[in-house]
Scaffold this active site. Structure first.
Site, short mmCIF file in Angstrom:
data_model
loop_
_atom_site.label_atom_id
_atom_site.label_comp_id
_atom_site.label_asym_id
_atom_site.label_seq_id
_atom_site.Cartn_x
_atom_site.Cartn_y
_atom_site.Cartn_z
N HIS A 39 1.00 -1.24 0.11
CA HIS A 39 -0.12 -0.17 0.00
C HIS A 39 0.82 1.24 -0.03
O HIS A 39 1.91 1.28 0.23
CB HIS A 39 -0.99 0.08 1.17
N CYS B 9 3.01 -5.00 6.67
CA CYS B 9 2.59 -4.72 5.32
C CYS B 9 4.08 -3.79 4.71
O CYS B 9 4.86 -3.68 5.04
CB CYS B 9 1.49 -3.66 5.18
#
Length: 205
Positions: free
Chosen positions: A163, A179
């Site tokens: 992301h 992440c």
């Protein structure tokens, strides 16, 4: 003018012209994106270390074109183009003990995604995350940034994502909750390349 001298001058002119166009066009890569739902301003190049800037590179790999290879120790993500080439991006990765390893696939993609902290994130840092237990809409203050690519295994969401970020200084660092973070401009570029179902390989030390 002799043919030899003329040829030499033409060759030098072509070389000089090539220097301005054949290399990575970093300034264009990080220009403003005014057509986004939340317009992104240009990123000054002096804010991005040269080795972390998006560029096409030579990349010998056994993986098929369209594969995402996340090299966690190197803090780089490679999108395999084929014929020994890949698009390389600088990334931020998870702290020790908070990282995915092995293979996964792209389960879905989202533009300016909502963010909801996981139960583990709330338990680890309730003062920071509990207030967002109901979700945070997409936007400039959302930690997922401009795009998210959701990683799945066996039909199940791994809870790991590739992301964007509203903390560009974290690129090149190991400080996330697992992440993979990218500059917003870079994740917009990657988002347009990847397809749902595409393979993802995460390399660890």
């Amino acid at each position: 003018m002799s043919l030899t001298r003329r040829g030499l001058l033409l060759g030098m002119s072509a070389l000089l012209a090539g220097c301005s166009t054949s290399g990575p066009n970093h300034r264009a890569n990080y220009a403003s994106l005014p057509d986004e739902r939340f317009p992104l301003p240009a990123v000054p190049l002096d804010k991005i270390k040269p080795e972390l800037r998006r560029q096409e590179v030579a990349y010998a790999t056994k993986y098929d074109p369209g594969t995402i290879v996340i090299d966690t120790p190197e803090r780089r993500l490679y999108y395999v183009l084929g014929e020994g080439r890949a698009m390389r991006y600088g990334i931020g990765v998870g702290r020790n003990g908070y990282a995915l390893a092995g293979s996964a696939y792209v389960g879905r993609k989202a533009e300016w995604p909502n963010w909801t902290p996981t139960d583990n994130m709330i338990r680890r840092d309730p003062d920071r995350n509990l207030r967002y237990a109901g979700g945070l809409p997409g936007g400039p203050n959302n930690p997922l940034g401009a795009r998210a690519v959701y990683l799945y295994r066996g039909g199940n969401d791994t809870m790991f994502r590739i992301h964007g970020t509203n903390q560009p200084q974290s690129i090149g660092q190991a400080m996330s909750s697992g992440c993979v973070r990218m500059l917003n401009h870079d994740v917009v570029d990657l988002y347009e390349r990847v397809t749902v179902g595409g393979r993802v390989i995460v390399l660890q030390a």
